[in-house]
Design a protein around this motif. Structure first.
Motif, PDB file in Angstrom:
ATOM      1  N   ARG A  58       0.807  -1.241  -0.085  1.00 24.88           N
ATOM      2  CA  ARG A  58       0.038  -0.149   0.102  1.00 24.88           C
ATOM      3  C   ARG A  58       0.776   1.157   0.014  1.00 24.88           C
ATOM      4  O   ARG A  58       0.389   2.136  -0.813  1.00 24.88           O
ATOM      5  CB  ARG A  58      -0.845  -0.194   1.254  1.00 24.88           C
ATOM      6  CG  ARG A  58      -2.182   0.525   0.654  1.00 24.88           C
ATOM      7  CD  ARG A  58      -3.099   0.180   2.116  1.00 24.88           C
ATOM      8  NE  ARG A  58      -3.111   1.088   3.012  1.00 24.88           N
ATOM      9  CZ  ARG A  58      -3.624   1.089   4.270  1.00 24.88           C
ATOM     10  NH1 ARG A  58      -4.343   0.009   4.597  1.00 24.88           N
ATOM     11  NH2 ARG A  58      -3.240   2.051   5.352  1.00 24.88           N
ATOM     12  N   ASP A  62       0.971   3.904  -3.129  1.00 27.16           N
ATOM     13  CA  ASP A  62       0.852   5.525  -2.696  1.00 27.16           C
ATOM     14  C   ASP A  62       1.739   6.553  -2.988  1.00 27.16           C
ATOM     15  O   ASP A  62       1.768   7.606  -3.236  1.00 27.16           O
ATOM     16  CB  ASP A  62       0.535   5.377  -1.159  1.00 27.16           C
ATOM     17  CG  ASP A  62      -0.988   4.975  -0.866  1.00 27.16           C
ATOM     18  OD1 ASP A  62      -1.869   4.697  -1.924  1.00 27.16           O
ATOM     19  OD2 ASP A  62      -1.231   4.838   0.265  1.00 27.16           O
ATOM     20  N   HIS A  96      -0.697  -6.327  -5.809  1.00 28.38           N
ATOM     21  CA  HIS A  96      -1.542  -5.252  -5.461  1.00 28.38           C
ATOM     22  C   HIS A  96      -1.612  -4.468  -6.889  1.00 28.38           C
ATOM     23  O   HIS A  96      -0.628  -4.005  -7.395  1.00 28.38           O
ATOM     24  CB  HIS A  96      -1.021  -4.373  -4.470  1.00 28.38           C
ATOM     25  CG  HIS A  96      -2.041  -3.108  -4.154  1.00 28.38           C
ATOM     26  ND1 HIS A  96      -3.389  -3.042  -4.432  1.00 28.38           N
ATOM     27  CD2 HIS A  96      -1.770  -1.756  -3.961  1.00 28.38           C
ATOM     28  CE1 HIS A  96      -3.913  -1.903  -4.007  1.00 28.38           C
ATOM     29  NE2 HIS A  96      -2.922  -1.116  -3.877  1.00 28.38           N
ATOM     30  N   TRP A 110      -6.054  -7.078  -5.395  1.00 25.25           N
ATOM     31  CA  TRP A 110      -5.273  -7.792  -4.274  1.00 25.25           C
ATOM     32  C   TRP A 110      -5.270  -9.177  -4.494  1.00 25.25           C
ATOM     33  O   TRP A 110      -6.219  -9.793  -4.855  1.00 25.25           O
ATOM     34  CB  TRP A 110      -5.671  -7.429  -2.856  1.00 25.25           C
ATOM     35  CG  TRP A 110      -5.654  -6.160  -2.343  1.00 25.25           C
ATOM     36  CD1 TRP A 110      -6.483  -5.080  -2.515  1.00 25.25           C
ATOM     37  CD2 TRP A 110      -4.422  -5.609  -1.957  1.00 25.25           C
ATOM     38  NE1 TRP A 110      -5.924  -4.002  -1.848  1.00 25.25           N
ATOM     39  CE2 TRP A 110      -4.531  -4.229  -1.478  1.00 25.25           C
ATOM     40  CE3 TRP A 110      -2.966  -5.858  -1.643  1.00 25.25           C
ATOM     41  CZ2 TRP A 110      -3.833  -3.352  -0.795  1.00 25.25           C
ATOM     42  CZ3 TRP A 110      -2.124  -4.940  -0.998  1.00 25.25           C
ATOM     43  CH2 TRP A 110      -2.641  -3.834  -0.682  1.00 25.25           C
ATOM     44  N   ASN A 141      -6.453  -5.354   5.387  1.00 22.52           N
ATOM     45  CA  ASN A 141      -6.106  -4.104   4.639  1.00 22.52           C
ATOM     46  C   ASN A 141      -6.671  -3.236   5.535  1.00 22.52           C
ATOM     47  O   ASN A 141      -6.070  -1.931   5.809  1.00 22.52           O
ATOM     48  CB  ASN A 141      -6.501  -4.140   3.114  1.00 22.52           C
ATOM     49  CG  ASN A 141      -5.697  -2.856   2.414  1.00 22.52           C
ATOM     50  OD1 ASN A 141      -5.011  -1.899   2.802  1.00 22.52           O
ATOM     51  ND2 ASN A 141      -6.332  -2.718   1.253  1.00 22.52           N
TER      52      ASN A 141
END
Length: 184
Positions: A58, A62, A96, A110, A141
């Motif tokens: 994640r 990002d 991901h 995912w 998550n």
């Protein structure tokens, strides 16, 4: 509404989650930007490894905005040489795709697989492979706090980033990152 991750078999609230990036590579496959990271962690239990890997996937999605992120999780007392970081050295793999329509690798946001076993003394994993359902991944998550990437407290080497020419260089960014709070 999500069920607590502690209701998933194998989940533990024990401290852990420390990791170090051993290898990181960004590359293009056609028009796709892909990122692979191999990390080592002190997490023993299967879903603790998943939690650390999902957190890092994640973070990488990002901050680096790839179309596909793959995080492979190894044990910090196991192999660290890039050529050895495959097969039984990998305890969990997280794939991901922030926008699945942008990648040819998967149709799901995912995919998570892990070896349902503790690492051996040599840091290898022998056991059955478990493919998590998307609802289980979403539960994990949802409960992860948004934090920086690996805190680097397990292994001292800086990650290597492969260039398109195949040469590796030490990633300067790893030295300049502040450490995450323990237990994240």
């Amino acid at each position: 509404m999500f069920a607590p991750a502690s209701m998933i078999p194998g989940f533990s609230n024990k401290p852990g989650g420390h990791c170090k990036t051993l290898y990181q590579s960004e590359f293009r496959r056609g028009e796709e930007k892909r990122l692979i990271a191999v990390i080592s962690t002190d997490d023993l239990e299967p879903l603790a490894r998943v939690r650390t890997g999902v957190r890092l996937a994640r973070h990488l999605a990002d901050t680096m905005h790839p179309d596909l992120v793959i995080v492979q999780v190894a044990y910090h007392r196991g192999p660290t040489a890039r050529s050895e970081l495959r097969g039984n050295a990998i305890g969990a793999e997280i794939v991901h795709a922030p926008h699945p329509a942008k990648t040819m690798a998967t149709t799901k946001p995912w995919e998570v697989r892990y070896v349902d076993a503790l690492p051996t003394g040599a840091g290898l994993y022998f056991g059955s492979r478990v493919d998590m359902r998307l609802t289980e991944i979403e539960t994990v998550n949802h409960e992860i706090e948004l934090v920086e990437g690996c805190d680097g407290d397990v292994v001292d080497e800086a990650p290597e980033t492969a260039s398109t020419g195949g040469q590796a260089k030490k990633a300067a960014a790893a030295k300049d990152k502040p450490a995450a709070a323990p237990g994240h």
